[in-house]
Enzyme design. Structure first.
Site, PDB file in Angstrom:
ATOM      1  N   ASP A 209      53.492  83.054  56.643  1.00 26.42           N
ATOM      2  CA  ASP A 209      53.664  84.471  56.942  1.00 26.42           C
ATOM      3  C   ASP A 209      52.695  85.299  56.111  1.00 26.42           C
ATOM      4  OD1 ASP A 209      54.754  84.680  54.396  1.00 26.42           O
ATOM      5  OD2 ASP A 209      56.793  85.032  55.073  1.00 26.42           O
ATOM      6  N   LEU A 210      52.628  86.591  56.427  1.00 34.27           N
ATOM      7  CA  LEU A 210      51.696  87.485  55.740  1.00 34.27           C
ATOM      8  C   LEU A 210      52.301  87.954  54.432  1.00 34.27           C
ATOM      9  CD1 LEU A 210      50.772  87.590  58.811  1.00 34.27           C
ATOM     10  CD2 LEU A 210      49.803  89.817  58.241  1.00 34.27           C
ATOM     11  N   ASP A 252      56.501  88.589  61.125  1.00 30.94           N
ATOM     12  CA  ASP A 252      55.173  88.204  60.620  1.00 30.94           C
ATOM     13  C   ASP A 252      55.140  86.728  60.270  1.00 30.94           C
ATOM     14  OD1 ASP A 252      56.880  88.685  58.368  1.00 30.94           O
ATOM     15  OD2 ASP A 252      55.123  88.743  57.078  1.00 30.94           O
TER      16      ASP A 252
END
Length: 332
Positions: A209-210, A252
């Protein structure tokens, strides 16, 4: 399904010249004919009155910031207009999406073509990811975006078949990034785990994920956040092999399912993707945004009896990566 991005040039008409995955619930599917007829277009060089073209066009809602109304269908008949905005007076009314202007964009079915124009909105209108200026001709299969809501335009001789194909794609693909969604990933994870166990073959999973994605949304807005998500998905798509599966499984959060791949091979893939995301020029307008991702890697082991066990192991490794300082790859 075809994931190509159309980058061909468009015919832009002058403003002055008119004669103007996660899991998807398909229960809200509906059709709308909320269009307005306009006069003044002629058929041929000497005709008068409304244009008569047999083929109708469909507009399908494929991405919504709250995941609402996915698959909603709006019909555009020859000689009509269709407006999109937050106002209750427009044909496609989205009062729950605050990033959309009250009257955001207008589609017009003029002669044999359908055009889209921005109505001076705050956040702009985009066709296939590019901002439009003036009236732009839409081609069947084009995606257009009004603020944070995405639509697919269909204009074919057999629009019913095209519509059902678009709905099938909506069930399997994430409307924002165009990669596979959680529903499709869950199906493939179950299938690949069963295959790997039956044939005693390696299977690995990468979950990533970010980093600080909420800060990007809070600082630059959700439209910028969507832009970054699409960029990261595109970078990852260029790295995965045909036999591997890339999917968006949360806001995300992304996964790469890698059959015939050991933990070492999956770790190498994750490290390469980490470097590419961190070094990419993530520029949103004039703003350069620092973006990084954290990764968790796990390989299917004998004691893992359910598909969820593999996902949980990779997710635990992702948590370890976050706790170790982010922008890292951890193997569980």
């Amino acid at each position: 399904m075809d994931e190509r991005h159309r980058s061909d040039s468009r015919n832009v008409l002058s403003r002055g010249g008119d004669s103007d995955t996660d899991d998807i619930d398909l229960s809200p599917l509906h059709e709308s004919g909320a269009t307005q007829t306009f006069e003044g277009s002629s058929r041929g060089s000497g005709g008068s009155g409304p244009v008569h073209v047999e083929a109708e066009a469909d507009v399908i809602l494929i991405a919504h910031p709250e995941g609402q109304r996915l698959g909603s269908r709006f019909r555009l008949s020859p000689g009509t207009t269709l407006e999109i905005g937050r106002s209750a007076a427009v044909g496609v009314s989205l009062p729950e999406v605050m990033s959309i202007s009250r009257k955001h964009a207008r589609l017009r079915y003029i002669g044999p073509v359908v055009t889209v124009e921005d109505l001076g909105s705050t956040n702009g209108t985009y066709v296939n990811g590019q901002p439009i200026h003036g009236r732009t001709v839409l081609r069947s299969g084009d995606r257009f975006q009004t603020a944070a809501v995405h639509f697919k335009f269909l204009h074919e001789a057999d629009v019913e078949s095209a519509y059902h194909l678009a709905i099938y794609e909506l069930v399997a693909r994430d409307g924002l990034t165009e990669i596979f969604n959680k529903r499709k990933f869950d199906e493939e994870l179950q299938r690949e785990v069963a295959r790997a166990q039956r044939h005693q073959r390696p299977l690995s999973l990468v979950v990533f994920d970010l980093d600080e994605f909420k800060t990007i949304n809070d600082t630059y807005g959700h439209l910028c956040g969507d832009f970054i998500l699409k960029q990261v998905a595109a970078i990852a798509r260029d790295l995965v092999r045909p036999e591997q599966m890339l999917a968006r499984v949360g806001g995300d959060e992304f996964v790469i399912l890698a059959p015939e791949t050991s933990a070492e091979g999956a770790e190498a893939l994750a490290s390469k993707l980490r470097d590419k995301v961190a070094s990419f020029d993530h520029r949103y307008g004039d703003i350069e945004i620092a973006v990084s991702c954290s990764f968790g890697v796990a390989e299917l082991r004998r004691e893992m009896t359910a598909p969820q066990d593999l996902f949980q192991a990779a997710d635990d490794a992702l948590l370890l990566s976050k706790r170790s300082g982010r922008n890292r790859v951890a193997v569980q």
